[in-house]
Structures are given as structure tokens and as C-alpha cells.
Motif scaffolding. Structure first.
Motif, PDB file in Angstrom:
ATOM      1  N   ARG A   5      -9.629   7.727   0.098  1.00  0.00           N
ATOM      2  CA  ARG A   5      -9.718   6.579   0.313  1.00  0.00           C
ATOM      3  C   ARG A   5      -8.589   5.529   0.301  1.00  0.00           C
ATOM      4  O   ARG A   5      -8.713   5.347  -1.492  1.00  0.00           O
ATOM      5  CB  ARG A   5     -10.409   5.928   1.535  1.00  0.00           C
ATOM      6  N   SER A  45      -2.172  -5.719   3.928  1.00  0.00           N
ATOM      7  CA  SER A  45      -2.771  -4.556   3.999  1.00  0.00           C
ATOM      8  C   SER A  45      -2.557  -4.298   5.747  1.00  0.00           C
ATOM      9  O   SER A  45      -1.991  -5.240   6.239  1.00  0.00           O
ATOM     10  CB  SER A  45      -4.367  -4.817   3.213  1.00  0.00           C
ATOM     11  N   SER A  58      -6.385   2.109   5.618  1.00  0.00           N
ATOM     12  CA  SER A  58      -6.628   2.358   5.253  1.00  0.00           C
ATOM     13  C   SER A  58      -7.418   3.754   5.672  1.00  0.00           C
ATOM     14  O   SER A  58      -8.795   3.914   6.644  1.00  0.00           O
ATOM     15  CB  SER A  58      -7.703   2.121   4.638  1.00  0.00           C
ATOM     16  N   PRO A 102       1.210  -1.168  -0.246  1.00  0.00           N
ATOM     17  CA  PRO A 102      -0.309  -0.010   0.032  1.00  0.00           C
ATOM     18  C   PRO A 102       0.675   1.332   0.190  1.00  0.00           C
ATOM     19  O   PRO A 102       1.693   0.937   0.085  1.00  0.00           O
ATOM     20  CB  PRO A 102      -0.425   0.062   1.254  1.00  0.00           C
ATOM     21  N   PRO A 156      -5.314   2.164   0.546  1.00  0.00           N
ATOM     22  CA  PRO A 156      -5.053   1.526   1.929  1.00  0.00           C
ATOM     23  C   PRO A 156      -3.375   2.168   2.179  1.00  0.00           C
ATOM     24  O   PRO A 156      -2.340   2.661   1.490  1.00  0.00           O
ATOM     25  CB  PRO A 156      -4.981   0.175   0.570  1.00  0.00           C
ATOM     26  N   ASN A 180      -9.771  -0.692  -0.638  1.00  0.00           N
ATOM     27  CA  ASN A 180      -9.033  -0.901   0.942  1.00  0.00           C
ATOM     28  C   ASN A 180      -8.394  -2.520   0.392  1.00  0.00           C
ATOM     29  O   ASN A 180      -9.135  -3.155  -1.305  1.00  0.00           O
ATOM     30  CB  ASN A 180     -10.811  -1.809   0.924  1.00  0.00           C
TER      31      ASN A 180
END
Ligand SMILES: NC(=O)C1=CN([C@@H]2O[C@H](COP(=O)(O)OP(=O)(O)OC[C@H]3O[C@@H](n4cnc5c(N)ncnc54)[C@H](O)[C@@H]3O)[C@@H](O)[C@H]2O)C=CC1
Ligand SMILES: CC(=O)[C@H](N)C(=O)O
Length: 375
Positions: A262, A294, A297, A223, A264, A334
Motif C-alpha cells: 500500500r 495526499s 492510497s 505521493p 499513497p 497513508n
């Protein structure tokens, strides 16, 4: 999934360690390699690349960017200072130069790269050199050369010398037609940046070399990475690093993405931990060669609110950069990393709220430091 509360610990950590510049010195390397590329069409490299009782001998390309110095520090702790060589085409800061082996290496210079691998008996290669999303759009020919031709050089040398090879991919390897919330490992990938296209190419080429030649290729899709003691290299997620520097230095931050964008994100310690873990994972545990990872986020607005808990006087304004905004709007919101969690036990550390007392102590220390800087 990750909500703004999850950012707390990372924010505290980042604000505590914010600061650091780049001083410099130089180590030229002669280019003496002469033999042609030698990936035999019937080559097979299925054996492990080093004796299990030995430490790997590591080379990091593009090591002076946001992530490489931290990676070298982590790997040197684990494998010994002299077993990890940082390389780049830039001059290292004094503290980097004195912290362990550094060598000049341009990944576009195939012979030089091969010479370094041979002379230093490299067994693991972390290929960090790249032009990121925003700078890539500003210079497509250079991004194509570094991200694609450079990758070809690295793949051939890794296959030829039986290296274990790590190449990071990114949330940017997805595009507007990918599912965005969440984005699974396997889905449509039609990115619209040269950066994203080159990373999909890297994923596919690495996997092809793995299945065709037995190359031990391992890849994580990172991310956006947030860090305090290193500067971002020209990406779309840079705002999430810049806010910490600006908050500490000036108390003002102008964000180049819309407040509700938004994406990640991950704290650098988690990113580097995952990188080492996937490289150390037994091959039989890996059902895939490219994994999403991940942690959290958030949007710029949510991050700003979190930072303002520590620095209430921070002023945040928005001046949207259309290029970066279009890129961000095409990226995942996400990330689904369930395969990494299942296969090799990936687990991020930076999302759990700290115990209240620890946080209070931490914040008060932090505020004292910030006030001292701002006055
Ligand atoms: N920082 C982030 O948020 C993320 C990073 N990644 C990937 O992780 C890797 C490292 O990222 P960062 O450290 O942030 O990148 P960065 O842009 O900060 O550093 C890249 C380094 O590559 C070097 N480089 C450029 N051309 C080169 C050449 N011809 N030969 C050798 N080195 C060259 C640059 O001098 C620079 O030090 C990259 O591959 C990037 O795509 C992936 C997702 C997120
Ligand atoms: C997410 C990335 O790959 C990078 N930070 C960028 O924004 O280009």
C-alpha cells in the motif's frame, strides 16, 4: 481515508487518455556566463519576486519527465505560452517542441542555468530535474550529483536572482523508522535511498535558505503520481502508471511489487493543481515551507481490480523486484496532509465516485475504444 473505490475516477480518466510517445528535436544553448556565485552572507530577499500585476516568468528544469510537460501546459494556460520555458537535457518530442518555449539546460552547469534565468528574466523556477528512487539506487554517484549538486546550483541562482522556487519532495523522504499510517509532516525522516536522502536534504536546504536569506522556497511532498500520457522516470511507484499502458497495449501486466503493497498515490491533475496553488498562495498563509499532499492510497491488487472493471480481460501477474519492494516497504502507506488543507486550502478532486450515469456512459465509451485497440 482513501479506499480503492476512490480510484475510480482517476482510473477512468487515465484509461481514456492513455497513449503518447516521445519524438524529438534539439535546441542547443551557448554557455557564456562567467561570474562566480554571489550569495552574499548578509543577503536578504524578502520582497516579492515580481510585480503583482504581471505574470511570472517561469522556468521548469527537468521538464521532459513524467510531470514537466503537464505542468508547462497548466502554467501556460494561466500565465501565457511564452511566459513558461520548459528545459531539460533530452530532446523534446515534436508536439512538446511546438507547444511553447523549450531550451537545453543541464542543472549541473551553473553558469548556463544562470544565463537562462538572467536572459529570460525568470521570476519563478520549478525544479523538477531528479533521478527517482529505483534509478537512483542503480547509479548513486549520478543521483548524488543531479539531486544534490544540481539542487545547490538551483538554490544559489534562485537566491541570487530573487526567484520564487518550487522543489518537489516525495513520500520517499521518509523511511522505515517514520510513522507509516499515517505519516505526518513533521516526524523522523531517515530514508534509506539516495533519492530519499537527497530529498530530505532539499527540504532542509530550501528551508534554511528561506530563513537565512529570505528565499521564497516552497515544497510539496508528492505521493506516487499516476498519469496516462507520460511515462514514469524510474521510480518505485511506476507500476501504477505502467498498468494503464500495458492494459491498453497488450492486456497483460506484470507487477514488480507485491499485491498488498500500500502506497499513497495521486492523479497527475491533482498534483499539478496543488503545485500551482501552493506557488500562488500568499506567503502569510504558509506556516511551513514543506507540506505533505495526499489524495488516495491503494495496493497493486486493488488498482488491478479497478482497471479490470474497465478491461475485464486484463491479466495481472506478479514478479517482485527486491530493490523496489524494499523501498516500498519503507515508505508511508497513508499521508497526513491536514496542514496543507488548513493553510492554503488544498483539496484533491480525484477520489469522489462519479455519478453512476456518468460512469456508465464513460465506461461504455472506454470499452469500445479498448476493444478496438486490442482486436
Ligand atoms: N513522478 C512521481 O511519482 C513523483 C515525482 N516527484 C518529483 O517530481 C519531480 C519530477 O518528477 P518526474 O517528472 O516523475 O521525474 P522524471 O524522472 O520523469 O524526469 C526527471 C527529468 O530530469 C531530467 N534530468 C536528469 N538529469 C538532469 C540534469 N543534469 N539537468 C537537467 N535535467 C536533468 C531528466 O532528463 C528527466 O526528464 C522530481 O523531482 C521527482 O522527484 C516526487 C514524487 C513523486
Ligand atoms: C514516489 C516517488 O517519488 C517516485 N515516483 C518514485 O517512486 O521514486
Amino acid at each position: 481515508m482513501p479506499i480503492v473505490k476512490n480510484v475510480s475516477r482517476a482510473v477512468s480518466q487515465l484509461l481514456q487518455s492513455s497513449g503518447c510517445g516521445c519524438g524529438i528535436s534539439i535546441v542547443p544553448v551557448r554557455c557564456i556566463g562567467v561570474s562566480p556565485r554571489q550569495v552574499a552572507s548578509d543577503a536578504s530577499f524578502h520582497s516579492v519576486s515580481f510585480s503583482e500585476s504581471d505574470h511570472p516568468r517561469v522556468l521548469i528544469t527537468g521538464g521532459l519527465g513524467q510531470l514537466g510537460v503537464g505542468l508547462a501546459k497548466l502554467l501556460r494556460k494561466r500565465f501565457g505560452k511564452n511566459n513558461v520555458i520548459l528545459s531539460d537535457i533530452r530532446k523534446p518530442a515534436d508536439h512538446v517542441f511546438h507547444s511553447g518555449p523549450f531550451i537545453y539546460s543541464d542543472i549541473l552547469d551553473y553558469k548556463n542555468l544562470r544565463e537562462i534565468v538572467v536572459n529570460n528574466r525568470i521570476t519563478w523556477l520549478f525544479h523538477y530535474s531528479a533521478l527517482l528512487s529505483a534509478v537512483g539506487e542503480a547509479n548513486v554517484p549520478l543521483a548524488r550529483a543531479v539531486n544534490i549538486t544540481g539542487l545547490h546550483n538551483v538554490l544559489d541562482i534562485a537566491a541570487e536572482h530573487n526567484l520564487r522556487l518550487f522543489v518537489p519532495s516525495t513520500i520517499g523522504a521518509f523511511g522505515p523508522t517514520s510513522p507509516r499510517d499515517p505519516t505526518p509532516d513533521l516526524c523522523i525522516q531517515r530514508p534509506r535511498t539516495i533519492y530519499g536522502v537527497s530529498k530530505v536534504h532539499a527540504e532542509l536546504m530550501g528551508e534554511y535558505y528561506h530563513y537565512r536569506y529570505g528565499l521564497d522556497f516552497r515544497c510539496l511532498r508528492y505521493p506516487g503520481i499516476i498519469s496516462a500520457d507520460s511515462q514514469p522516470g524510474g521510480g518505485t511507484t511506476d507500476y501504477a502508471v505502467q498498468i494503464f499502458h500495458d492494459a491498453i497495449k497488450t492486456g497483460k501486466f506484470q507487477c514488480n511489487l507485491k499485491p498488498d503493497t500500500r502506497l499513497p498515490m495521486m492523479y497527475i491533475d491533482d498534483c499539478l493543481k496543488a503545485t500551482l496553488e501552493v506557488m500562488e498562495a500568499p506567503a502569510e498563509a504558509l506556516t511551513m515551507r514543506t507540506y505533505n499532499i495526499s489524495a488516495m492510497s491503494f495496493t497493486p491488487e486493488e488498482l488491478a481490480q479497478e482497471v479490470q472493471k474497465h478491461i475485464p480481460e486484463l491479466q495481472v501477474t506478479y514478479n517482485v523486484d527486491e530493490v523496489r519492494q524494499a523501498i516500498a516497504d519503507s515508505w508511508p502507506m497513508n499521508f497526513d496532509d491536514s496542514n496543507a488543507r488548513r493553510d492554503w486550502g488544498w483539496k484533491h478532486d480525484y477520489d469522489l465516485p462519479e455519478q453512476e450515469i456518468q460512469e456508465l456512459l464513460h465506461v461504455s465509451k472506454l470499452q469500445a475504444g479498448v476493444v478496438a485497440i486490442l482486436v
